[in-house]
Design a protein around this motif. Structure first.
Motif, PDB file in Angstrom:
ATOM      1  N   ALA A  81       0.897  -1.205  -0.236  1.00 46.38           N
ATOM      2  CA  ALA A  81       0.029  -0.213   0.026  1.00 46.38           C
ATOM      3  C   ALA A  81       0.662   1.407  -0.046  1.00 46.38           C
ATOM      4  CB  ALA A  81      -0.844  -0.074   1.146  1.00 46.38           C
ATOM      5  N   GLU A  82       2.018   1.170   0.686  1.00 44.64           N
ATOM      6  CA  GLU A  82       2.869   2.202   0.870  1.00 44.64           C
ATOM      7  C   GLU A  82       3.233   2.765  -0.708  1.00 44.64           C
ATOM      8  OE1 GLU A  82       5.730   1.168   3.327  1.00 44.64           O
ATOM      9  OE2 GLU A  82       5.543   2.847   4.707  1.00 44.64           O
ATOM     10  N   LYS A  83       3.410   1.684  -1.554  1.00 43.58           N
ATOM     11  CA  LYS A  83       3.824   1.895  -2.900  1.00 43.58           C
ATOM     12  C   LYS A  83       3.072   2.636  -3.733  1.00 43.58           C
ATOM     13  CE  LYS A  83       7.281  -0.086  -4.853  1.00 43.58           C
ATOM     14  NZ  LYS A  83       7.864  -1.007  -5.522  1.00 43.58           N
ATOM     15  N   PHE A  84       1.477   2.534  -3.524  1.00 44.71           N
ATOM     16  CA  PHE A  84       0.611   3.089  -4.523  1.00 44.71           C
ATOM     17  C   PHE A  84       0.127   4.357  -3.825  1.00 44.71           C
ATOM     18  CE2 PHE A  84      -1.669  -0.715  -3.153  1.00 44.71           C
ATOM     19  CZ  PHE A  84      -2.618  -0.325  -2.187  1.00 44.71           C
ATOM     20  N   GLY A  85       0.043   4.509  -2.397  1.00 46.87           N
ATOM     21  CA  GLY A  85      -0.156   5.741  -1.855  1.00 46.87           C
ATOM     22  C   GLY A  85      -1.743   5.750  -1.601  1.00 46.87           C
ATOM     23  N   ILE A  86      -2.097   7.059  -0.628  1.00 43.98           N
ATOM     24  CA  ILE A  86      -3.221   7.122  -0.513  1.00 43.98           C
ATOM     25  C   ILE A  86      -4.464   7.491  -1.439  1.00 43.98           C
ATOM     26  CG2 ILE A  86      -4.505   9.079   0.899  1.00 43.98           C
ATOM     27  CD1 ILE A  86      -2.381   9.340   2.776  1.00 43.98           C
ATOM     28  N   ASP A  87      -3.958   8.453  -2.589  1.00 47.04           N
ATOM     29  CA  ASP A  87      -5.105   8.694  -3.408  1.00 47.04           C
ATOM     30  C   ASP A  87      -5.358   7.743  -4.361  1.00 47.04           C
ATOM     31  OD1 ASP A  87      -4.661  11.405  -2.641  1.00 47.04           O
ATOM     32  OD2 ASP A  87      -3.193  11.887  -4.098  1.00 47.04           O
ATOM     33  N   VAL A  88      -4.500   6.836  -4.664  1.00 51.52           N
ATOM     34  CA  VAL A  88      -4.920   5.588  -5.460  1.00 51.52           C
ATOM     35  C   VAL A  88      -5.580   4.637  -4.877  1.00 51.52           C
ATOM     36  CG1 VAL A  88      -3.975   3.666  -6.511  1.00 51.52           C
ATOM     37  CG2 VAL A  88      -2.865   5.646  -6.951  1.00 51.52           C
ATOM     38  N   GLN A  89      -5.405   4.463  -3.330  1.00 46.06           N
ATOM     39  CA  GLN A  89      -6.210   3.563  -2.524  1.00 46.06           C
ATOM     40  C   GLN A  89      -7.689   4.182  -2.369  1.00 46.06           C
ATOM     41  OE1 GLN A  89      -5.365   3.499   1.738  1.00 46.06           O
ATOM     42  NE2 GLN A  89      -5.359   1.214   1.650  1.00 46.06           N
ATOM     43  N   ARG A  90      -7.714   5.462  -2.092  1.00 51.82           N
ATOM     44  CA  ARG A  90      -8.994   6.031  -1.965  1.00 51.82           C
ATOM     45  C   ARG A  90     -10.044   6.155  -3.167  1.00 51.82           C
ATOM     46  NH1 ARG A  90      -9.396  11.370   1.485  1.00 51.82           N
ATOM     47  NH2 ARG A  90      -7.928  12.046  -0.109  1.00 51.82           N
ATOM     48  N   GLU A  91      -9.205   6.076  -4.390  1.00 58.91           N
ATOM     49  CA  GLU A  91      -9.825   6.304  -5.620  1.00 58.91           C
ATOM     50  C   GLU A  91     -10.420   4.751  -5.838  1.00 58.91           C
ATOM     51  OE1 GLU A  91      -7.693   6.742  -9.387  1.00 58.91           O
ATOM     52  OE2 GLU A  91      -9.719   5.888 -10.082  1.00 58.91           O
ATOM     53  N   TYR A  92      -9.550   3.781  -5.771  1.00 57.77           N
ATOM     54  CA  TYR A  92      -9.918   2.361  -6.187  1.00 57.77           C
ATOM     55  C   TYR A  92     -11.044   1.848  -4.960  1.00 57.77           C
ATOM     56  CZ  TYR A  92      -6.992   1.386  -9.789  1.00 57.77           C
ATOM     57  OH  TYR A  92      -6.316   1.268 -11.194  1.00 57.77           O
ATOM     58  N   MET A  93     -10.803   2.337  -3.746  1.00 59.48           N
ATOM     59  CA  MET A  93     -11.921   1.932  -2.639  1.00 59.48           C
ATOM     60  C   MET A  93     -13.177   2.635  -3.187  1.00 59.48           C
ATOM     61  SD  MET A  93     -10.896  -0.138  -0.521  1.00 59.48           S
ATOM     62  CE  MET A  93      -9.426  -0.833  -0.050  1.00 59.48           C
ATOM     63  N   GLY A  94     -13.076   3.623  -3.735  1.00 62.30           N
ATOM     64  CA  GLY A  94     -14.398   4.337  -4.034  1.00 62.30           C
ATOM     65  C   GLY A  94     -14.968   3.564  -5.327  1.00 62.30           C
ATOM     66  N   ARG A  95     -14.159   3.172  -6.261  1.00 65.75           N
ATOM     67  CA  ARG A  95     -14.512   2.130  -7.298  1.00 65.75           C
ATOM     68  C   ARG A  95     -15.189   1.093  -6.854  1.00 65.75           C
ATOM     69  NH1 ARG A  95     -10.424   1.729 -12.273  1.00 65.75           N
ATOM     70  NH2 ARG A  95      -9.327   3.936 -12.051  1.00 65.75           N
ATOM     71  N   PHE A  96     -14.585   0.355  -5.948  1.00 63.80           N
ATOM     72  CA  PHE A  96     -15.294  -0.905  -5.385  1.00 63.80           C
ATOM     73  C   PHE A  96     -16.336  -0.630  -4.476  1.00 63.80           C
ATOM     74  CE2 PHE A  96     -10.591  -2.745  -6.010  1.00 63.80           C
ATOM     75  CZ  PHE A  96     -11.119  -3.575  -6.660  1.00 63.80           C
ATOM     76  N   GLY A  97     -16.838   0.614  -4.468  1.00 60.70           N
ATOM     77  CA  GLY A  97     -17.961   0.873  -3.755  1.00 60.70           C
ATOM     78  C   GLY A  97     -17.946   0.835  -2.200  1.00 60.70           C
ATOM     79  N   MET A  98     -16.791   1.162  -1.856  1.00 57.25           N
ATOM     80  CA  MET A  98     -16.513   0.724  -0.202  1.00 57.25           C
ATOM     81  C   MET A  98     -16.643   2.066   0.475  1.00 57.25           C
ATOM     82  SD  MET A  98     -15.809  -2.170   0.472  1.00 57.25           S
ATOM     83  CE  MET A  98     -15.522  -3.527  -0.424  1.00 57.25           C
ATOM     84  N   LEU A  99     -16.925   3.325  -0.312  1.00 58.67           N
ATOM     85  CA  LEU A  99     -17.071   4.595   0.359  1.00 58.67           C
ATOM     86  C   LEU A  99     -18.265   5.192   0.567  1.00 58.67           C
ATOM     87  CD1 LEU A  99     -13.865   6.219  -1.158  1.00 58.67           C
ATOM     88  CD2 LEU A  99     -14.092   4.921   0.984  1.00 58.67           C
ATOM     89  N   LYS A 100     -19.385   4.335   0.193  1.00 56.05           N
ATOM     90  CA  LYS A 100     -20.775   4.913   0.202  1.00 56.05           C
ATOM     91  C   LYS A 100     -21.739   3.658   0.257  1.00 56.05           C
ATOM     92  CE  LYS A 100     -21.958   4.972  -4.783  1.00 56.05           C
ATOM     93  NZ  LYS A 100     -21.594   3.859  -5.169  1.00 56.05           N
ATOM     94  N   ALA A 101     -22.953   3.853   0.785  1.00 55.74           N
ATOM     95  CA  ALA A 101     -23.766   2.780   1.373  1.00 55.74           C
ATOM     96  C   ALA A 101     -24.289   2.119   0.025  1.00 55.74           C
ATOM     97  CB  ALA A 101     -25.058   3.291   1.958  1.00 55.74           C
ATOM     98  N   PRO A 102     -24.207   0.884  -0.050  1.00 57.72           N
ATOM     99  CA  PRO A 102     -24.468   0.172  -1.417  1.00 57.72           C
ATOM    100  C   PRO A 102     -26.151   0.195  -1.416  1.00 57.72           C
ATOM    101  CG  PRO A 102     -24.350  -1.416   0.491  1.00 57.72           C
ATOM    102  CD  PRO A 102     -24.020   0.041   0.969  1.00 57.72           C
ATOM    103  N   SER A 103     -26.524  -0.208  -2.755  1.00 58.47           N
ATOM    104  CA  SER A 103     -28.059   0.194  -3.162  1.00 58.47           C
ATOM    105  C   SER A 103     -28.571  -1.399  -2.930  1.00 58.47           C
ATOM    106  CB  SER A 103     -28.198   0.702  -4.343  1.00 58.47           C
ATOM    107  OG  SER A 103     -27.688  -0.379  -5.262  1.00 58.47           O
TER     108      SER A 103
END
Lengths: 233, 583
Positions: free
Chosen positions: B358-380
């Motif tokens: 994780a250190e290698k890809f960094g915060i921004d990438v992690q947050r962006e991908y977590m968003g893509r995986f639907g981890m940052l908002k309530a699922p429908s």
């Protein structure tokens, strides 16, 4: 003085009113009949609804599983019980030869306590149809191996009588050929000595194998296999 | 007077006579000045008669028209009066195969009008004798009150209705009502929810589809399969019992459609007995609960690392020393003293290695991908009980490292299963649903990772089961032989320490396993979570996912796969081995 025409008109009027009243009563009658039929339909619908709920309730998987465990020796199909179609040997040329042994020779292990039966529920989506062409080697055929004598829980006989264990019954004389169709299996069922209690496919299978310690597929998906046998002939 | 043949009155009304015998000579002749006036009167009479004839003719035509020609067009009044449609009932809910999950039955409810009763005390006594679960004093109090409408008992059984009717108490009446029945009992409790006494949905599908169930009579078909639901519930119950846990949750999802075939949350309740429900059993752990998923997140972490191109599959990381950051120390359950590559880190579930990736890809990438995986908002999802994730804010460097191994970001099991389904199925994400999708229906799809990354992750997940933390559950016992038939499960174990106070409780765990099968072309994702398991003798005191959740998944898959039509393959078949080989 009343003329001829008057008489004729009076007659016509009487007949007309007669027809009118008759029709009107008929209509009333039919209406009553109709509403009684409608009430009946309503009642039937309600009973159907009740029966459907009852059916669903009785088909509760938990209950079915308990019943299946109590009254039959059938257990959920295990991966080890399935045989690739290619693994089933062709019927030998000479019909008098010995019974060919099926490929996976591992005997069915004793069912572990952690694996109770699944429900044999109405399964419209379950797709265990071994229907692919016989040429395909990867095709799976469901072959229900007869359970070991030890695992085959005796079928309970009613009224506290000693249960008829498969061991107690005489081993069924198996025909030289493997039982290769449901029909033949049924015929062997008829030939079997009467077993006390319920006769199930599995219990017959168990008694059939009691004589020959080795577990064998006794019931192979009919169509594909007979197709294969037909091709071999 | 006339002698015309068909004259009823004897008068020549239609004036036939005049036409037949043209008037040459009137029979009566007036030879006075009044003649003119008489002629005038006669002609006026004629005009009036013509007008009347016209009006009557019109009425006749209209009559013939309505009675003879327009028969079908007219509303069949007699029929419509009697053939009433059935009273509007709440629609049924069925599973994907049409097995009833909820239905409505017509029942009678007894009520009383005390003013019509002759002897209130006698009536109360008789009623209580017939319906033993009533309280005599309560009934008497109700009947002696001022109200003219008192419920005696609602939803009587047909037998009770008959018995009460037989008492013949004046002032006791019945009202037809509808009673919701759940034939499967608690099997689908959290999913279907329940209805109140007035048949209004209070939870689950019953609440979210309340309007639909009231208005449309067609049954509502869910994506759930009762058989799988039963297997899931049974095995999680078993795991909870074996490991003395406090609860659990499980999901089976169809990877290709996003349909949930099973959704279980334990402990559950009996929708027929809502009185016994408490906060604990009411809580839906599968959708409403959000949890730190632990090592299951390493699936996503590894996917991000490979997809973003910052980490290569064969890259090695130093995992021999615990990683210190701030007041935290990241260490591994089974420390090693050598460098591990990505596959090893994944297989052995190394926290240190994951954090370093994780250190290698960094915060921004992690947050962006977590968003893509639907981890940052309530699922429908189609039920009201859906929990939103607990997203760290701000996203600190510490968060970056802890999220890598599934701490610091709490998500619901639904989110976890949905994202893993996307990872294994070529990187295409589909929203989870509880309704059966029609074949050929449009499914919203979003690509989250590339097919190549997805293929690698499938192999890594298989590796966990054959050689990694999941091997105890899937690799032993009767499955040892090389020619064993196998459903090719792949997955990831996850053991998270539960938060207690400001830190983590070492002994209080949450074990989960998220897997998919068959790994060569995944069709189903299975997720199982067991809350606070305690090690037992059989697991040598371990309560980690490899001993708790993974065996449950194994048992579930082995029972469910035959029902789902998944064919087992020979485990050590060269083709399979090649497909799963990491190169």
């Amino acid at each position: 003085m009343i003329g001829k025409s008057t008489l004729v008109w009076l007659c016509l009027a009487t007949v007309a009113s007669g027809i009118l009243y008759h029709t009107s009563y008929r209509v009333q009658e039919e209406q009553e009949h109709l509403s009684s039929l409608n009430r009946q339909i309503q009642q039937e619908r309600q009973s159907i609804q009740v029966l459907r709920a009852e059916w669903a309730y009785l088909n509760d998987p938990t209950r079915l599983e308990r019943l299946a465990t109590e009254h039959s020796t059938l257990r959920p199909t295990k991966a080890a019980q399935m045989v690739a179609l290619a693994a089933i040997p062709d019927r030998p040329e000479a019909p008098a030869q010995a019974v060919p042994t099926p490929a996976p020779s591992t005997p069915t292990p004793a069912a572990p306590a952690s694996q109770p039966a699944t429900k044999p529920a109405p399964a419209p989506e379950s797709t265990y149809v071994a229907s692919a062409a016989p040429a395909r080697p990867q095709t799976m055929v469901v072959a229900l191996k007869a359970p070991d004598v030890q695992t085959a829980t005796p079928v309970k006989a009613g009224g506290g009588k000693p249960a008829a264990t498969p061991k107690a019954t005489k081993p069924v004389e198996r025909p030289a050929d493997r039982v290769d169709s449901i029909g033949a299996l049924m015929a062997s069922l008829d030939a079997a000595p009467p077993v006390k209690g319920k006769v199930t496919l599995a219990s017959v299978g168990a008694s059939a194998t009691a004589g020959q310690k080795k577990a064998q597929p006794i019931l192979v998906a009919e169509q594909t296999l007979s197709a294969k046998l037909g091709a071999a002939r | 007077m006339s002698d015309a043949p068909f004259s009823l009155t004897g008068f020549d009304i239609a004036g036939m006579e005049r036409i037949q015998a043209p008037r040459s000579e009137g029979r009566v002749r007036l030879n006075n000045p009044a003649t003119h006036a008489l002629e005038q009167g006669r002609s006026r009479l004629l005009v009036t008669a013509a007008l009347f004839a016209l009006a009557l003719g019109a009425i006749g035509v209209r009559l013939a028209d309505t009675m003879v020609f327009r028969r079908e067009v007219e509303a069949p009044t007699a029929d419509s009066a009697t053939a009433r449609p059935a009273p509007i009932t709440r629609a049924e809910i069925t599973d994907r195969n049409g097995v009833l999950l909820a239905t409505s039955l017509a029942t009678a409810s007894a009520y009383a009008d005390p003013k019509l009763m002759i002897d209130v005390e006698d009536a109360a006594r008789k009623l209580v004798a017939t319906l033993p679960d009533l309280d005599y004093r309560q009934v008497l109090k109700d009947l002696k009150g001022d109200k003219r409408f008192v419920w005696i008992k609602r939803n009587l059984t047909p037998r009770q209705e008959f018995e009460v009717n037989k008492l013949g108490i004046p002032g006791v009446f019945f009202q037809q009502e509808e009673h919701r029945i759940y034939p499967q009992g608690s099997l689908t409790a959290h999913l279907i929810g329940l209805t109140g006494i007035d048949n209004n949905g209070l939870m689950g599908i019953e609440q979210s589809f309340d309007k639909r169930l009231r208005e449309k009579p067609e049954p509502l078909r869910l994506s759930i399969d009762v058989r799988l639901q039963h297997i899931m519930r049974k095995e999680i119950t078993q795991a909870i019992q074996d490991f003395n846990a406090i609860g659990g949750a499980g999901l089976i999802m169809d990877v290709k459609t996003g349909e949930l075939l099973s959704m279980v949350s334990l402990p559950d309740f009996d929708p027929q007995n809502p009185g016994e429900m408490n906060d604990e059993s009411k809580f839906n752990r599968a959708t409403l609960g959000v949890y730190e998923m632990g090592s299951c997140f390493k699936i996503l972490n590894t996917a991000i690392a490979l997809e973003s191109g910052t980490v290569k599959l064969h890259e090695s990381f130093d995992t021999s020393h615990p990683l210190k950051i701030g007041r935290f120390t990241i260490h591994d359950d089974e420390p090693v003293n050598y460098w591990m590559d990505v596959a090893d880190i994944f297989r052995k579930s190394s926290n240190i290695g994951s954090a370093k990736m994780a250190e290698k890809f960094g915060i921004d990438v992690q947050r962006e991908y977590m968003g893509r995986f639907g981890m940052l908002k309530a699922p429908s999802l189609e039920i009201p009980e859906v929990g939103g994730p607990l997203v760290p804010n701000p996203w600190r460097p510490t968060t970056l490292l802890t999220v890598a191994f599934g701490h610091g970001l709490s998500v619901s099991p639904i989110q976890m299963a949905t994202s893993v389904a996307a990872v294994v199925d070529g990187g295409i994400m589909r929203p989870a649903t509880l309704l059966k999708r029609d074949p050929g229906a449009d499914i919203p799809e979003t690509r989250v990772i590339s097919p190549q990354t997805s293929a690698t992750l499938r192999k890594l997940m298989r590796l966990v089961v054959t050689e990694g933390t999941g091997k105890t559950a899937f690799g032993t016992g009767e499955l040892k032989a090389a020619d064993t038939l196998d459903y090719l499960v792949g997955g990831k174990t996850g053991t998270a320490e539960k938060v207690s106070g400001k830190g983590y409780a070492r002994k209080s765990l949450r074990s989960s396993f998220v897997g998919a099968f068959p790994m060569t072309d995944p069709r189903y994702v299975v997720f199982v979570m067991v809350d606070e398991p305690h090690g037992n003798k059989k697991s040598f005191g371990f309560a980690t996912a490899g001993w708790v959740a993974a065996p449950a998944v194994q048992r579930i898959v082995w029972q469910a796969a035959p029902l789902l039509g998944v064919k087992p393959v020979v485990r050590n078949d060269p083709e399979v081995l090649q497909a799963m080989a990491i190169n």
